[in-house]
Motif scaffolding. Structure first.
Motif, PDB file in Angstrom:
ATOM      1  N   PRO A   1     -32.551  -9.958  23.415  1.00  0.00           N
ATOM      2  CA  PRO A   1     -31.947 -10.196  22.138  1.00  0.00           C
ATOM      3  C   PRO A   1     -30.634 -10.221  22.193  1.00  0.00           C
ATOM      4  CG  PRO A   1     -33.812  -8.758  21.927  1.00  0.00           C
ATOM      5  CD  PRO A   1     -33.435  -8.967  23.536  1.00  0.00           C
ATOM      6  N   ALA A   2     -29.914  -9.571  22.784  1.00  0.00           N
ATOM      7  CA  ALA A   2     -28.470  -9.537  22.926  1.00  0.00           C
ATOM      8  C   ALA A   2     -27.936 -10.945  23.577  1.00  0.00           C
ATOM      9  CB  ALA A   2     -27.877  -8.294  23.546  1.00  0.00           C
ATOM     10  N   ARG A   3     -28.632 -11.244  24.613  1.00  0.00           N
ATOM     11  CA  ARG A   3     -28.317 -12.711  24.999  1.00  0.00           C
ATOM     12  C   ARG A   3     -28.269 -13.710  24.107  1.00  0.00           C
ATOM     13  NH1 ARG A   3     -30.469 -12.801  31.009  1.00  0.00           N
ATOM     14  NH2 ARG A   3     -28.904 -14.437  31.190  1.00  0.00           N
TER      15      ARG A   3
ATOM     16  N   ALA B   1     -28.427 -13.609  21.147  1.00  0.00           N
ATOM     17  CA  ALA B   1     -27.376 -13.781  19.858  1.00  0.00           C
ATOM     18  C   ALA B   1     -26.114 -14.563  20.238  1.00  0.00           C
ATOM     19  CB  ALA B   1     -27.190 -12.423  19.558  1.00  0.00           C
ATOM     20  N   LYS B   2     -25.840 -14.656  21.557  1.00  0.00           N
ATOM     21  CA  LYS B   2     -24.492 -15.262  21.962  1.00  0.00           C
ATOM     22  C   LYS B   2     -24.592 -16.739  21.740  1.00  0.00           C
ATOM     23  CE  LYS B   2     -23.269 -11.741  25.146  1.00  0.00           C
ATOM     24  NZ  LYS B   2     -22.805 -11.641  26.541  1.00  0.00           N
ATOM     25  N   ASN B   3     -25.854 -17.220  21.384  1.00  0.00           N
ATOM     26  CA  ASN B   3     -25.839 -18.957  21.402  1.00  0.00           C
ATOM     27  C   ASN B   3     -25.467 -19.231  20.012  1.00  0.00           C
ATOM     28  OD1 ASN B   3     -27.354 -19.103  23.733  1.00  0.00           O
ATOM     29  ND2 ASN B   3     -29.465 -18.630  22.761  1.00  0.00           N
TER      30      ASN B   3
ATOM     31  N   ALA C   1     -34.169 -20.968  14.558  1.00  0.00           N
ATOM     32  CA  ALA C   1     -33.952 -20.099  15.793  1.00  0.00           C
ATOM     33  C   ALA C   1     -34.653 -20.803  17.100  1.00  0.00           C
ATOM     34  CB  ALA C   1     -34.747 -18.945  15.708  1.00  0.00           C
TER      35      ALA C   1
END
Length: 97
Positions: free
Chosen positions: A9-11, A13-15, A65
């Motif tokens: 999820p953290a990765r 979120a960078k998109n 998303a």
């Protein structure tokens, strides 16, 4: 040196997403999904959790998303899903390789 990988999820979120509001590139054909019993397959296949089941049993698609990987289109029975890439300049922009 101690490498600590980030969570998925953290990765994600960078998109960056350019959303074409009101013009979804995904259409779930509810009757066909119901007839084939493939709703759970659709919900469980998506790495971005685009699909969910509404209270009325319909399968909802939160197209904003979408990672555009095409997994859902590849595994769903024919006629259950219409999917195309978003218009030029829209959709996901990946920030990690």
């Amino acid at each position: 040196m101690n490498y600590q990988p980030e969570s998925v999820p953290a990765r994600l979120a960078k998109n960056v997403y350019e959303v074409d509001e009101g013009n979804s590139h995904i259409e779930v054909h509810q009757d066909a999904v119901k007839a084939t019993g493939s709703g759970d397959l659709l919900i469980n296949c998506c790495p971005a959790h685009v699909y969910s089941r509404g209270q009325d049993g319909r399968i909802d698609a939160e197209f904003a998303a979408c990672l555009e990987c095409g997994t859902c289109l590849a595994i769903m029975p024919e006629g259950t899903l219409s999917w195309h890439y978003p218009e030029s300049g829209m959709g996901v922009q990946f920030r990690e390789g």
